[in-house]
Design a protein around this motif. Structure first.
Motif, PDB file in Angstrom:
ATOM      1  N   ASN A   1       2.768  -8.079   5.628  1.00 16.42           N
ATOM      2  CA  ASN A   1       2.203  -9.061   4.707  1.00 16.42           C
ATOM      3  C   ASN A   1       1.567  -8.430   3.465  1.00 16.42           C
ATOM      4  O   ASN A   1       0.843  -9.096   2.741  1.00 16.42           O
ATOM      5  N   LYS A   2       1.840  -7.145   3.231  1.00 15.38           N
ATOM      6  CA  LYS A   2       1.327  -6.452   2.049  1.00 15.38           C
ATOM      7  C   LYS A   2       2.468  -5.731   1.342  1.00 15.38           C
ATOM      8  O   LYS A   2       3.393  -5.238   1.980  1.00 15.38           O
TER       9      LYS A   2
ATOM     10  N   GLY B   1      -3.067  -9.366  -6.499  1.00 11.73           N
ATOM     11  CA  GLY B   1      -3.239  -8.509  -5.328  1.00 11.73           C
ATOM     12  C   GLY B   1      -1.909  -8.232  -4.654  1.00 11.73           C
ATOM     13  O   GLY B   1      -0.868  -8.718  -5.079  1.00 11.73           O
ATOM     14  N   ASN B   2      -1.939  -7.472  -3.562  1.00 13.98           N
ATOM     15  CA  ASN B   2      -0.700  -7.037  -2.933  1.00 13.98           C
ATOM     16  C   ASN B   2      -0.282  -7.891  -1.740  1.00 13.98           C
ATOM     17  O   ASN B   2       0.608  -7.522  -0.990  1.00 13.98           O
ATOM     18  N   SER B   3      -0.900  -9.019  -1.544  1.00 11.68           N
ATOM     19  CA  SER B   3      -0.513  -9.925  -0.470  1.00 11.68           C
ATOM     20  C   SER B   3       0.813 -10.591  -0.817  1.00 11.68           C
ATOM     21  O   SER B   3       1.001 -11.106  -1.918  1.00 11.68           O
TER      22      SER B   3
ATOM     23  N   VAL C   1       1.374  -8.094  -8.968  1.00 15.78           N
ATOM     24  CA  VAL C   1       0.500  -7.476  -7.962  1.00 15.78           C
ATOM     25  C   VAL C   1      -0.843  -7.109  -8.589  1.00 15.78           C
ATOM     26  O   VAL C   1      -1.888  -7.280  -7.962  1.00 15.78           O
TER      27      VAL C   1
ATOM     28  N   ASP D   1       3.470  -2.545  -0.774  1.00 11.06           N
ATOM     29  CA  ASP D   1       3.014  -1.195  -1.095  1.00 11.06           C
ATOM     30  C   ASP D   1       3.873  -0.664  -2.236  1.00 11.06           C
ATOM     31  O   ASP D   1       5.002  -0.246  -2.021  1.00 11.06           O
TER      32      ASP D   1
END
Length: 78
Positions: A11-12, A43-45, A39, A14
């Motif tokens: 769920n992230k 954010g990275n979600s 992102v 990278d």
């Protein structure tokens, strides 16, 4: 001795992993720079990124044309 490659967190996103970044750019149909921008913004979600992309795509679509009245659709019979 081989290093163990840990599986990615599902769920992230990278962006430091080139394979994962390439996979997400393909899946989301956008460039690497656009993915980095989104992102950086939300954010990275994965959920937050996909939601932001959907909102961007909806806001950039033109509004649908109004449907003309029924009598204006066909010419009069000859």
């Amino acid at each position: 001795m081989q290093r163990i490659k840990h599986p990615p967190i599902r769920n992230k996103i990278d962006l430091t992993d080139p394979d994962q970044a390439r996979a997400w750019t393909r899946r989301l149909s956008l460039s690497a720079d656009a993915l980095k921008a989104v992102v950086g913004k939300v954010g990275n979600s994965v959920a937050a990124v996909t939601k932001e992309l959907e909102l961007q795509r909806i806001s950039h679509q033109p509004s649908p044309e109004p449907i003309p009245p029924a009598e204006a659709e066909l010419p009069p019979p000859v």
